[in-house]
Design an enzyme around this catalytic site. Structure first.
Site, PDB file in Angstrom:
ATOM      1  N   TYR A  26       0.797  -1.228   0.000  1.00 38.29           N
ATOM      2  CA  TYR A  26       0.000   0.000   0.000  1.00 38.29           C
ATOM      3  C   TYR A  26       0.832   1.282   0.000  1.00 38.29           C
ATOM      4  O   TYR A  26       0.272   2.374  -0.077  1.00 38.29           O
ATOM      5  CB  TYR A  26      -0.948   0.007   1.204  1.00 38.29           C
ATOM      6  CG  TYR A  26      -1.898  -1.165   1.193  1.00 38.29           C
ATOM      7  CD1 TYR A  26      -2.937  -1.217   0.282  1.00 38.29           C
ATOM      8  CD2 TYR A  26      -1.721  -2.234   2.060  1.00 38.29           C
ATOM      9  CE1 TYR A  26      -3.791  -2.306   0.256  1.00 38.29           C
ATOM     10  CE2 TYR A  26      -2.575  -3.320   2.048  1.00 38.29           C
ATOM     11  CZ  TYR A  26      -3.613  -3.350   1.134  1.00 38.29           C
ATOM     12  OH  TYR A  26      -4.462  -4.438   1.094  1.00 38.29           O
ATOM     13  N   ASP A  90     -25.512  -2.461  -2.261  1.00 39.08           N
ATOM     14  CA  ASP A  90     -26.914  -2.055  -2.348  1.00 39.08           C
ATOM     15  C   ASP A  90     -27.111  -0.609  -1.905  1.00 39.08           C
ATOM     16  O   ASP A  90     -27.945   0.101  -2.465  1.00 39.08           O
ATOM     17  CB  ASP A  90     -27.801  -2.998  -1.531  1.00 39.08           C
ATOM     18  CG  ASP A  90     -27.960  -4.363  -2.175  1.00 39.08           C
ATOM     19  OD1 ASP A  90     -27.533  -4.545  -3.342  1.00 39.08           O
ATOM     20  OD2 ASP A  90     -28.507  -5.265  -1.500  1.00 39.08           O
ATOM     21  N   HIS A 103      -8.838   1.448  -5.897  1.00 41.59           N
ATOM     22  CA  HIS A 103      -8.041   0.543  -5.066  1.00 41.59           C
ATOM     23  C   HIS A 103      -6.577   0.918  -5.229  1.00 41.59           C
ATOM     24  O   HIS A 103      -6.105   1.109  -6.358  1.00 41.59           O
ATOM     25  CB  HIS A 103      -8.266  -0.917  -5.464  1.00 41.59           C
ATOM     26  CG  HIS A 103      -9.662  -1.365  -5.231  1.00 41.59           C
ATOM     27  ND1 HIS A 103     -10.133  -1.697  -3.980  1.00 41.59           N
ATOM     28  CD2 HIS A 103     -10.714  -1.482  -6.076  1.00 41.59           C
ATOM     29  CE1 HIS A 103     -11.412  -2.012  -4.074  1.00 41.59           C
ATOM     30  NE2 HIS A 103     -11.789  -1.889  -5.332  1.00 41.59           N
TER      31      HIS A 103
END
Length: 152
Positions: A26, A90, A103
């Protein structure tokens, strides 16, 4: 009614550990760096940013629901919820705001379980594997879609 000039930035579980969590994957940028990069990119395009990070799914869903009131779109890095959360997907579909999925790492080259995204089908922008700079690109692509034109 005019379209609001605000984006919601959503960062999911464990992204509060950026800078120290697995820097080989990361990088060393922190969550504060991500928020600054995103805010700077949005300001350059005439938008402001409201940022939320939580390790709790319900907090993220509440923030997404609230975005209906004053946001034009959502930039989201759902973290591990990308691969597990139907309810997060949702919520994004339910608010009917344009979504950019981002990402930091290239999830397509990592463990098999990371290859599937519940968010992918509701997002109109996908930026994967560009490090934290991907947040700025996500903003640019989302604003292009919101304003109906491409920059540059």
């Amino acid at each position: 009614m005019t379209t609001p000039r605000r984006l919601l930035l959503v960062n999911g579980p464990n992204l509060n550990l950026l800078g120290t969590r697995e820097p080989e994957i990361y990088g060393t940028a922190t969550l504060q760096d991500v928020e600054r990069i995103t805010t700077d990119a949005a300001l350059a395009r005439g938008f402001e940013v409201r940022a939320v990070q939580s390790n709790h799914e319900g907090v993220l869903i509440d923030a997404i629901h609230a975005a209906r009131e004053d946001c034009a779109g959502i930039v989201i890095n759902p973290g591990g919820l990308t691969h597990t959360s139907v309810v997060l997907r949702d919520a994004l579909a339910g608010v009917a705001l344009p979504v950019a999925e981002v990402h930091i790492s290239d999830v397509r080259t990592r463990e098999q379980f990371r290859h599937f995204s519940y968010v992918a089908d509701v997002a109109i922008v996908h930026v994967v594997g560009e490090g934290v700079a991907g947040y700025a690109r996500s903003v640019d692509l989302l604003v292009d879609a919101l304003t109906g034109h491409a920059e540059g």
